[in-house]
Design a protein around this motif. Structure first.
Motif, PDB file in Angstrom:
ATOM      1  N   ASP A 101       9.419  -5.513   5.824  1.00  0.00           N
ATOM      2  CA  ASP A 101       8.290  -5.234   4.938  1.00  0.00           C
ATOM      3  C   ASP A 101       7.029  -5.060   5.785  1.00  0.00           C
ATOM      4  N   PHE A 102       5.925  -4.767   5.105  1.00  0.00           N
ATOM      5  CA  PHE A 102       4.681  -4.438   5.785  1.00  0.00           C
ATOM      6  C   PHE A 102       4.159  -5.609   6.616  1.00  0.00           C
ATOM      7  N   ASP A 103       4.154  -6.792   6.044  1.00  0.00           N
ATOM      8  CA  ASP A 103       3.642  -7.961   6.764  1.00  0.00           C
ATOM      9  C   ASP A 103       4.447  -8.235   8.026  1.00  0.00           C
ATOM     10  N   GLY A 155       5.093   0.253   1.960  1.00  0.00           N
ATOM     11  CA  GLY A 155       6.024  -0.836   2.217  1.00  0.00           C
ATOM     12  C   GLY A 155       5.426  -2.220   2.116  1.00  0.00           C
ATOM     13  N   ARG A 156       4.176  -2.300   1.754  1.00  0.00           N
ATOM     14  CA  ARG A 156       3.518  -3.600   1.635  1.00  0.00           C
ATOM     15  C   ARG A 156       4.055  -4.328   0.404  1.00  0.00           C
ATOM     16  N   VAL A 157       4.258  -5.633   0.529  1.00  0.00           N
ATOM     17  CA  VAL A 157       4.781  -6.445  -0.563  1.00  0.00           C
ATOM     18  C   VAL A 157       3.800  -7.577  -0.860  1.00  0.00           C
ATOM     19  N   GLU A 158       3.337  -7.651  -2.102  1.00  0.00           N
ATOM     20  CA  GLU A 158       2.431  -8.717  -2.526  1.00  0.00           C
ATOM     21  C   GLU A 158       3.136  -9.548  -3.595  1.00  0.00           C
ATOM     22  N   GLN A 159       3.063 -10.866  -3.476  1.00  0.00           N
ATOM     23  CA  GLN A 159       3.712 -11.752  -4.436  1.00  0.00           C
ATOM     24  C   GLN A 159       2.686 -12.705  -5.044  1.00  0.00           C
ATOM     25  N   ARG A 160       2.814 -12.904  -6.336  1.00  0.00           N
ATOM     26  CA  ARG A 160       1.936 -13.852  -7.037  1.00  0.00           C
ATOM     27  C   ARG A 160       2.770 -14.679  -8.010  1.00  0.00           C
ATOM     28  N   LEU A 161       2.523 -15.994  -7.991  1.00  0.00           N
ATOM     29  CA  LEU A 161       3.201 -16.897  -8.912  1.00  0.00           C
ATOM     30  C   LEU A 161       2.443 -16.923 -10.229  1.00  0.00           C
ATOM     31  N   TYR A 299      -4.626   3.281  13.819  1.00  0.00           N
ATOM     32  CA  TYR A 299      -3.347   3.685  13.223  1.00  0.00           C
ATOM     33  C   TYR A 299      -3.609   3.959  11.750  1.00  0.00           C
ATOM     34  N   THR A 300      -2.692   4.629  11.088  1.00  0.00           N
ATOM     35  CA  THR A 300      -2.888   4.967   9.680  1.00  0.00           C
ATOM     36  C   THR A 300      -1.734   4.462   8.838  1.00  0.00           C
ATOM     37  N   SER A 301      -2.056   4.092   7.609  1.00  0.00           N
ATOM     38  CA  SER A 301      -1.074   3.610   6.640  1.00  0.00           C
ATOM     39  C   SER A 301      -1.460   4.159   5.276  1.00  0.00           C
ATOM     40  N   LEU A 332       3.642   2.692  15.336  1.00  0.00           N
ATOM     41  CA  LEU A 332       3.319   1.994  14.086  1.00  0.00           C
ATOM     42  C   LEU A 332       2.991   3.003  12.986  1.00  0.00           C
ATOM     43  N   THR A 333       2.177   4.000  13.301  1.00  0.00           N
ATOM     44  CA  THR A 333       1.847   5.025  12.317  1.00  0.00           C
ATOM     45  C   THR A 333       3.100   5.783  11.886  1.00  0.00           C
ATOM     46  N   ARG A 334       3.968   6.090  12.849  1.00  0.00           N
ATOM     47  CA  ARG A 334       5.180   6.819  12.506  1.00  0.00           C
ATOM     48  C   ARG A 334       6.094   6.027  11.575  1.00  0.00           C
ATOM     49  N   VAL A 335       6.239   4.714  11.868  1.00  0.00           N
ATOM     50  CA  VAL A 335       7.082   3.869  11.013  1.00  0.00           C
ATOM     51  C   VAL A 335       6.490   3.797   9.591  1.00  0.00           C
ATOM     52  N   LEU A 336       5.185   3.649   9.489  1.00  0.00           N
ATOM     53  CA  LEU A 336       4.542   3.569   8.176  1.00  0.00           C
ATOM     54  C   LEU A 336       4.649   4.885   7.417  1.00  0.00           C
ATOM     55  N   ASP A 337       4.545   6.001   8.118  1.00  0.00           N
ATOM     56  CA  ASP A 337       4.668   7.307   7.461  1.00  0.00           C
ATOM     57  C   ASP A 337       6.072   7.523   6.921  1.00  0.00           C
ATOM     58  N   ALA A 338       7.067   6.905   7.584  1.00  0.00           N
ATOM     59  CA  ALA A 338       8.455   7.105   7.184  1.00  0.00           C
ATOM     60  C   ALA A 338       8.848   6.252   5.993  1.00  0.00           C
ATOM     61  N   GLN A 339       8.021   5.253   5.641  1.00  0.00           N
ATOM     62  CA  GLN A 339       8.378   4.345   4.547  1.00  0.00           C
ATOM     63  C   GLN A 339       8.051   4.958   3.180  1.00  0.00           C
TER      64      GLN A 339
END
Length: 339
Positions: A101-103, A155-161, A299-301, A332-339
Motif C-alpha cells: 500500500d501507499f504507506d 494506492g493510499r489506504v486510510e482507515q477510521r474506526l 516525485y509525483t503521485s 517511486l513516481t513510476r511505481v505510483l503511476d502504475a497503481q
C-alpha cells in the motif's frame, strides 16, 4: 579568479576529504593525483583557493578542508555525474514493487534511500488536491463498531474506526457500502465527506445516523491529511558520522525531530522531478542544521508533487547521493503511476 588547475585541485581536496575525513595536503595531492607539477606549485594553488574562501586549514600547519563555499562550487560545477549500477536499479525496482500500500511504499522508499547513501532519508506525503477515491470498504467489528477503509487511486489506504449509535447488520453495511461507492467512486478525496452527507437522505431511514458517523470520520481523516507529513529513516547514520559535527550533534537531532524545520527547508528548495536541489551548511542558517547538507528532488503521485530528501553532514559523497536520490525518486513516481 581561480584557474582551471585550481578548480581541479579543489575537486581533489573535496574527493579526498570526503573519502578520508583527513585534511588534505599538497604532498598527498601530488601522490594521489596526476597533476604533473610539484608540491610547491600545488601549495600555491591551494593558497589561492584559501584566499577565495573555498578551503580552510582546520589546524595550524595542517592540510586543508573544503568550506561551505567550496562544497557549493564543487556541487555546481565540479561534481562528476554518476549513474547507479544495473544491480542497484534492479534492487530499487524489486524493493519498491513489493509494497502492498501507499504507506508501506513511502516507508520502503526512505529505508532504501538511507541504505544506498548512509544518510538520513526523508519523504514528504503528497497533498490531497488531485487524489481520487477508488473504493470504500465497510467492515463490521461487532458491538456497534465498524471499520471504514478508503482506497485512493494512488494506492493510499486510510482507515477510521466508527462507533455507531445502533446495531448495523451485514445487510445494512452492504447497502451503505453500495450506496457510498455509487456516490463517491472517482471523486476527489476532498469532496468525500460532503458527498457522504448527501447520502443520508437516500439510504434507509434507520441508516441515516450511521451515514452521518461515516461522513464525520471521513472529514476527520481528510483534515488530518491536510497537515504535511514526513517519513524518515536512517537517523542513526548521523551518530555514526558524529565526528563530522563540531561540538554537539544534539542540535541537529533536535532540528530533525522538529519536522516543521525540515518541511520549511524542503519547501524553500522548490525541488522538482527533473533536478536535485542542494542546500549546504550555512545556506540554511538559523535552523540547527548549519553543519549539514540537504538534498531534495520531486516525485509525483496522482498528479500531485511531493519531495524526497537526504540529510547528512556537509562532508558527504555528493555525486553518489545525487545519483541515488534522483534514481529512487524516478522509480517511486513510476511505481505510483502504475497503481
Amino acid at each position: 579568479m581561480v584557474s582551471q588547475r585550481g578548480l581541479e585541485v579543489l575537486r581533489a581536496i573535496v574527493q579526498d576529504y570526503v573519502s578520508s575525513r583527513e585534511p588534505v595536503g599538497s604532498k598527498a595531492i601530488v601522490d594521489r593525483h596526476q597533476f604533473g607539477v610539484s608540491a610547491a606549485t600545488i601549495r600555491n594553488d591551494m593558497a589561492l583557493l584559501e584566499e577565495e574562501e573555498l578551503i580552510v586549514a582546520p589546524h595550524t600547519s595542517s592540510g586543508r578542508v573544503p568550506t561551505d563555499k567550496g562544497y557549493r562550487l564543487f556541487v555546481d560545477h565540479l561534481a562528476e555525474v554518476k549513474h547507479i549500477s544495473t544491480a542497484q536499479k534492479q534492487a530499487i525496482d524489486h524493493f519498491l514493487d513489493e509494497s502492498v500500500d501507499f504507506d508501506e511504499l513511502l516507508g520502503r522508499t526512505v529505508r532504501l534511500l538511507s541504505q544506498l547513501t548512509n544518510q538520513v532519508a526523508i519523504v514528504q506525503y503528497p497533498t490531497l488536491g488531485a487524489t481520487r477515491v477508488r473504493h470504500i470498504e465497510l467492515v463490521s467489528l461487532g458491538n456497534r463498531r465498524a471499520l471504514c477503509i478508503v482506497i485512493t487511486d494512488n494506492g493510499r489506504v486510510e482507515q477510521r474506526l466508527l462507533d455507531l449509535d445502533t446495531d448495523v447488520s451485514e445487510a445494512d453495511l452492504s447497502e451503505l457500502r453500495s450506496s457510498i461507492n455509487a456516490q463517491v467512486a472517482g471523486k476527489l478525496l476532498t469532496e468525500l465527506a460532503e458527498s457522504v452527507v448527501l447520502l443520508s437522505t437516500s439510504v434507509s431511514p434507520h441508516l441515516s445516523s450511521a451515514t452521518n458517523h461515516i461522513a464525520s470520520a471521513l472529514s476527520d481523516s481528510i483534515q488530518a491529511n491536510r497537515q504535511q507529513k514526513l517519513v524518515m529513516a536512517g537517523t542513526a547514520n548521523l551518530v555514526r558520522t558524529e565526528e563530522d559535527f563540531h561540538g554537539s550533534i544534539y542540535p541537529v537531532l533536535d532540528a530533525i525531530e522538529e519536522q516543521v524545520i525540515l518541511l520549511k527547508l524542503l519547501t524553500e528548495m522548490k525541488a522538482d522531478a527533473h533536478e536535485v536541489a542542494v542546500s549546504i551548511g550555512r545556506e540554511h542558517s538559523n535552523s540547527g542544521l548549519e553543519q549539514t547538507s540537504l538534498l531534495a528532488t520531486g516525485y509525483t503521485s496522482a498528479g500531485e508533487s511531493a519531495t524526497l530528501g537526504l540529510l547528512g553532514p556537509t562532508r558527504m559523497d555528493y555525486s553518489n547521493n545525487i545519483a541515488s536520490i534522483r534514481a529512487v525518486a524516478r522509480y517511486l513516481t513510476r511505481v505510483l503511476d502504475a497503481q
